[in-house]
Write a protein that holds these residues in place. Sequence first.
Motif, PDB file in Angstrom:
ATOM      1  N   PHE A 108       9.149  -3.453   3.735  1.00  0.00           N
ATOM      2  CA  PHE A 108       8.552  -2.273   4.349  1.00  0.00           C
ATOM      3  C   PHE A 108       9.544  -1.116   4.335  1.00  0.00           C
ATOM      4  CE2 PHE A 108       7.981   0.461   8.017  1.00  0.00           C
ATOM      5  CZ  PHE A 108       6.651   0.795   7.937  1.00  0.00           C
ATOM      6  N   MET A 109      10.764  -1.379   4.763  1.00  0.00           N
ATOM      7  CA  MET A 109      11.777  -0.334   4.823  1.00  0.00           C
ATOM      8  C   MET A 109      12.028   0.267   3.446  1.00  0.00           C
ATOM      9  SD  MET A 109      13.968   1.486   6.489  1.00  0.00           S
ATOM     10  CE  MET A 109      14.407   0.755   8.067  1.00  0.00           C
ATOM     11  N   SER A 110      12.143  -0.574   2.448  1.00  0.00           N
ATOM     12  CA  SER A 110      12.402  -0.093   1.099  1.00  0.00           C
ATOM     13  C   SER A 110      11.258   0.788   0.608  1.00  0.00           C
ATOM     14  CB  SER A 110      12.604  -1.279   0.158  1.00  0.00           C
ATOM     15  OG  SER A 110      12.844  -0.850  -1.159  1.00  0.00           O
ATOM     16  N   ALA A 111      10.007   0.360   0.863  1.00  0.00           N
ATOM     17  CA  ALA A 111       8.851   1.122   0.389  1.00  0.00           C
ATOM     18  C   ALA A 111       8.713   2.449   1.119  1.00  0.00           C
ATOM     19  CB  ALA A 111       7.578   0.287   0.567  1.00  0.00           C
ATOM     20  N   LEU A 165       0.823  -1.209   0.000  1.00  0.00           N
ATOM     21  CA  LEU A 165       0.000   0.000   0.000  1.00  0.00           C
ATOM     22  C   LEU A 165       0.854   1.254   0.000  1.00  0.00           C
ATOM     23  CD1 LEU A 165      -2.622  -1.280   2.580  1.00  0.00           C
ATOM     24  CD2 LEU A 165      -2.932  -1.058   0.117  1.00  0.00           C
ATOM     25  N   ILE A 166       1.957   1.240   0.735  1.00  0.00           N
ATOM     26  CA  ILE A 166       2.843   2.407   0.758  1.00  0.00           C
ATOM     27  C   ILE A 166       3.431   2.644  -0.624  1.00  0.00           C
ATOM     28  CG2 ILE A 166       5.012   3.298   1.687  1.00  0.00           C
ATOM     29  CD1 ILE A 166       4.263   1.831   4.314  1.00  0.00           C
ATOM     30  N   ASP A 167       3.801   1.569  -1.332  1.00  0.00           N
ATOM     31  CA  ASP A 167       4.293   1.718  -2.702  1.00  0.00           C
ATOM     32  C   ASP A 167       3.253   2.409  -3.580  1.00  0.00           C
ATOM     33  OD1 ASP A 167       6.925   0.755  -2.829  1.00  0.00           O
ATOM     34  OD2 ASP A 167       6.250  -1.322  -2.830  1.00  0.00           O
ATOM     35  N   TYR A 168       2.000   2.016  -3.439  1.00  0.00           N
ATOM     36  CA  TYR A 168       0.924   2.604  -4.241  1.00  0.00           C
ATOM     37  C   TYR A 168       0.719   4.067  -3.862  1.00  0.00           C
ATOM     38  CZ  TYR A 168      -3.672   3.204  -6.421  1.00  0.00           C
ATOM     39  OH  TYR A 168      -4.725   3.661  -7.185  1.00  0.00           O
ATOM     40  N   LEU A 169       0.661   4.339  -2.554  1.00  0.00           N
ATOM     41  CA  LEU A 169       0.360   5.689  -2.074  1.00  0.00           C
ATOM     42  C   LEU A 169       1.512   6.652  -2.351  1.00  0.00           C
ATOM     43  CD1 LEU A 169      -1.281   4.699   1.325  1.00  0.00           C
ATOM     44  CD2 LEU A 169      -2.459   5.503  -0.741  1.00  0.00           C
ATOM     45  N   ALA A 170       2.741   6.143  -2.395  1.00  0.00           N
ATOM     46  CA  ALA A 170       3.889   7.012  -2.679  1.00  0.00           C
ATOM     47  C   ALA A 170       3.769   7.628  -4.068  1.00  0.00           C
ATOM     48  CB  ALA A 170       5.188   6.223  -2.559  1.00  0.00           C
ATOM     49  N   GLN A 171       3.152   6.919  -4.993  1.00  0.00           N
ATOM     50  CA  GLN A 171       3.018   7.399  -6.366  1.00  0.00           C
ATOM     51  C   GLN A 171       1.706   8.146  -6.607  1.00  0.00           C
ATOM     52  OE1 GLN A 171       3.768   4.059  -9.119  1.00  0.00           O
ATOM     53  NE2 GLN A 171       4.681   2.989  -7.393  1.00  0.00           N
ATOM     54  N   ASP A 172       0.812   8.141  -5.601  1.00  0.00           N
ATOM     55  CA  ASP A 172      -0.517   8.712  -5.786  1.00  0.00           C
ATOM     56  C   ASP A 172      -0.485  10.231  -5.594  1.00  0.00           C
ATOM     57  OD1 ASP A 172      -3.516   8.306  -6.021  1.00  0.00           O
ATOM     58  OD2 ASP A 172      -3.379   9.371  -4.105  1.00  0.00           O
ATOM     59  N   THR A 173      -0.873  10.967  -6.616  1.00  0.00           N
ATOM     60  CA  THR A 173      -0.807  12.428  -6.558  1.00  0.00           C
ATOM     61  C   THR A 173      -1.887  13.022  -5.661  1.00  0.00           C
ATOM     62  OG1 THR A 173      -2.163  12.576  -8.574  1.00  0.00           O
ATOM     63  CG2 THR A 173       0.231  12.598  -8.843  1.00  0.00           C
ATOM     64  N   GLN A 174      -2.922  12.252  -5.334  1.00  0.00           N
ATOM     65  CA  GLN A 174      -4.002  12.756  -4.485  1.00  0.00           C
ATOM     66  C   GLN A 174      -3.693  12.616  -2.998  1.00  0.00           C
ATOM     67  OE1 GLN A 174      -6.551  14.403  -5.969  1.00  0.00           O
ATOM     68  NE2 GLN A 174      -5.242  13.973  -7.755  1.00  0.00           N
ATOM     69  N   THR A 175      -2.574  11.978  -2.675  1.00  0.00           N
ATOM     70  CA  THR A 175      -2.210  11.752  -1.271  1.00  0.00           C
ATOM     71  C   THR A 175      -1.024  12.627  -0.905  1.00  0.00           C
ATOM     72  OG1 THR A 175      -2.995   9.465  -1.345  1.00  0.00           O
ATOM     73  CG2 THR A 175      -1.438  10.027   0.399  1.00  0.00           C
ATOM     74  N   THR A 224      13.494   1.729 -10.459  1.00  0.00           N
ATOM     75  CA  THR A 224      12.691   0.538 -10.761  1.00  0.00           C
ATOM     76  C   THR A 224      11.384   0.592  -9.992  1.00  0.00           C
ATOM     77  OG1 THR A 224      14.728  -0.729 -11.034  1.00  0.00           O
ATOM     78  CG2 THR A 224      12.690  -1.981 -10.815  1.00  0.00           C
ATOM     79  N   ASP A 225      10.277   0.237 -10.648  1.00  0.00           N
ATOM     80  CA  ASP A 225       8.993   0.268  -9.949  1.00  0.00           C
ATOM     81  C   ASP A 225       8.913  -0.857  -8.918  1.00  0.00           C
ATOM     82  OD1 ASP A 225       8.040  -2.173 -11.135  1.00  0.00           O
ATOM     83  OD2 ASP A 225       7.465  -1.057 -12.921  1.00  0.00           O
ATOM     84  N   ALA A 226       7.875  -0.778  -8.062  1.00  0.00           N
ATOM     85  CA  ALA A 226       7.770  -1.701  -6.929  1.00  0.00           C
ATOM     86  C   ALA A 226       7.608  -3.148  -7.358  1.00  0.00           C
ATOM     87  CB  ALA A 226       6.598  -1.291  -6.039  1.00  0.00           C
ATOM     88  N   ASP A 227       7.102  -3.379  -8.568  1.00  0.00           N
ATOM     89  CA  ASP A 227       6.880  -4.747  -9.038  1.00  0.00           C
ATOM     90  C   ASP A 227       8.014  -5.268  -9.904  1.00  0.00           C
ATOM     91  OD1 ASP A 227       4.113  -5.196  -8.006  1.00  0.00           O
ATOM     92  OD2 ASP A 227       3.719  -3.433  -9.234  1.00  0.00           O
ATOM     93  N   ASN A 228       9.078  -4.464 -10.039  1.00  0.00           N
ATOM     94  CA  ASN A 228      10.241  -4.847 -10.836  1.00  0.00           C
ATOM     95  C   ASN A 228       9.863  -5.146 -12.286  1.00  0.00           C
ATOM     96  OD1 ASN A 228      13.020  -5.294 -11.184  1.00  0.00           O
ATOM     97  ND2 ASN A 228      12.827  -7.484 -10.805  1.00  0.00           N
TER      98      ASN A 228
END
Length: 914
Positions: free
Chosen positions: A227-230, A201-211, A818-822
Amino acid sequence: MGTRYLESLFNPGSIVVVGASERADNLGGMVLRNLLGGGYPGKLLVVNQSDYENVHGVPCVKKVSRMGFSPELAIVCTPPDTVPKMVRRLGEAGVRTAIVMTGGMSRAHSKTGQPLMYSVRDAAREVGIRVLGPNTIGLMVPARGLNATYAHMGAIPGKVAFVGQSGTIASSVIDWAFARGVGFSYFLTLGDGMDIDHDDLIDYLAQDTQTRAILLHMENIPNPRRFMSAVRVASRTKPVIAVKSGRVPESEWFPHDLPAGLTRSDPIYDAMLQRAGVLRVDGLGQMFDALETLTRMRPLRRESLAIMANGVGPGVMAVDRLAHLGGELAQLSETSIEALAELLPPYWSRKNPIDLNYDASPELYAKAIKVLAKDPEVANILVMYAPSLTEDSVQIADAVVQAVKGTRLNVFTCWLGQSTVMEARDEFYRAGLPSFFSPEKAVTAFMQHVRHQRVQRLLTETPESFTDHFADRTLAQRLVLGALRSERKHLTNREARDVIRDYGINTIETIYCDDIEEVLEAFAVERRPVDVTLIHEDYCHPFRELGSGRKRVTSTIQNLNSEAAIIDSCRILMEEYLEHHPDSGFHGFAVQRSYQHVGGIEFSVGITRDPVFGPLVVCGAAGAQINVITDRQIALPPLNMVLARELLRRTYMYKLLKENSYHPEEDIRAVSETLVTLSQIVIDIPEIKGLEISPLLFNENGSVAVNVAIDLSDKPGRPIIQPYPRELEEWIVLPKSGRRVIIRPVLAEDEPAHRVFHELQSPESIRYRFFQYRKHFSREDVAQMVQIDYDREMVFIANAPREDGEGEETLGTVRTWTDADNLRCEFAVMVHDKMKHEGLGVALMQKMIDYCRAKGTKEMVGNVLPDNRPMLQLAEHLGFEIHYNPDEEVMDLRLVLNEPEKDWQRERLSRSSH
């Protein structure tokens, strides 16, 4: 697991609720009513084995197989024993994501004996469906009309994401936030977190412009490295505020075995969150107070605080709280004091905090703020007001708001009371100024801002280089591997001493003796006071202290200056050994010169290993007279000098060292260097499970290790933060000039050379790389380029000795994100202008392509300006597809590295390619 299918979770075009009925207490029915009441705009369907035509007006079918289409999101509210099979059927029907709200699955068991929640996880993995839960409250996306929860009320739209773990706590957070006017971009809980977890979820929210900010409530972190990486990526771009419950062993929901030398796991979480740039707070109230200051205040130019109030009492309470939290008062300039003296009664204190008197008018508040705005020592002001008969709180609030406009000040307010100040507080809210009910809460929130800025600095600090990262340490590695081949799980005292000496840590000269006669012979040679230690098997293990901090038995007797004293002492040591450790093999005696050191300053430093979080660096007090456990502080390797000094600063012994050392700065540096070296040892030799230097002493010449103990494990321990990947270093010879160049991953210590590299580039090269002209690169800009997370980014630099012999210079650099899903990495490359036509660009790019291909990344992409002919020719030479992008007016480059194996990978790559 990454962000696979999370778009279907957060923005589903269709939803099926499995198990919903119109019974008032039916869980699925509650969720369906919230979906309808929230105005969800997508297609809805219900699955219920009863023969309903519809539920609350929504079409209903009896089985998943009869849905007629594949909803993007399923919400499962069926009994526990039915959930694993239902998840499997939904996945087989093409449903991408599911929210499992059913509770009790950690206590209900399958036929195999494992909790049912693990059966849900296994079923989801088999069919490729993503699952939130089980035992989750669900998900809200207020801006999209999505309320897929059983909560008693909906959230209002906003820019804050909340990711919780407990549904009951989440319900109170919604209530709390609504009362404060806080809106959410996303609101959800993980529940048991069998599939979708914090890091996804942190990976997703880090890229979300609305957050704009992320709030976390955590009870445990099952995958600390992910977790640490994200979270390190997220916290660089938006505030991340966390509450971690389960701070003491009695309240831990998921207790685990503690590493040697620690009695609680909570300090490990503290160290991890601090290293990740996360602000940890003590509760939900502090979470929202911190949110106020972090989102409504500017970055702090200074950490000191000026305080003004219409009375002495509130100011005194604020100062008390500030001192308790380690804050500092701003020192007013003489100019400010004289200017305020013209406004205030002659008896005012002429110092901070500023008492404006009980009858302070709106005009006085405004004038005082204007005076402080001109003071270079003042950057932050707490403005307080206690209700009075003489003045109107709203008028004063309006005067404060107007006075602040156009200044560089960070101003926050405390209007004490409740019933008569609410309108004034609303005035501050509309103006974007944080406001609090009490001095204590206001100061606490300010200090949270200070703490957040401090941990953010730790992400971008450039460390001071003192060690040789490329030195040969084969002796230490040979000693460890030799012991493991002999099936020993620890090193002898002599071997442990040799290991740290091989890494440059000073040790006291030690003579090892088999019996008392050899001890006497050693004393005869020394002819000065000596310390004698009895060494046995148990003594060779680190962290042997009791919970009280005292040693189990006497192992060393000091300052022996006669043969008689030595004979008596050896007898006493032998008696203690035979009484307390009769089964521990006797290894003889160690004789050392009595060491004259700064009195009372003894450090215990070392390495321990947590079964979940991996290696940890520890630092604190040593000695029998103090509780070493209480002072022991923790940090995560790898360390640099800045991080090591921060670890040292948190110990009580740091204060003693500063106050009593002959050379405090030199000794602080010596301890910090020792901590960095220990961090490097455990990275180089991951078979070291525990290492303790106790004590580490000081004299006028610096620090020295007295006793050393090292434990081993045949299972290597890996840090949760990826260390410097030395195996990727490669020397090449440039074909045209014959110059030897090392291509290697970037180090934080490369910041000075990296800055010079950019400053020497031509304007055209800078424009090609950054798509604009840039004349200046700040230290912070370059620090971010070299301070990277090797899990998510990679930067290879080409370095060579300077032609004048003064150190190294950087000749080229290539970078990928690199994106979170490699799935996809984006590259950027730049070569020094003087190295054009040397083949360095090809070498750097090929190095990065090989690295990303071996890592399993599917595609490499990049953008190039249309007139950048050298880069386009290089890309064509390397096999990139090149297409013009008319929307962005750039050339899009794409290189396939590995073929996707999964349908979702192919779909994601195809969608983003168009």
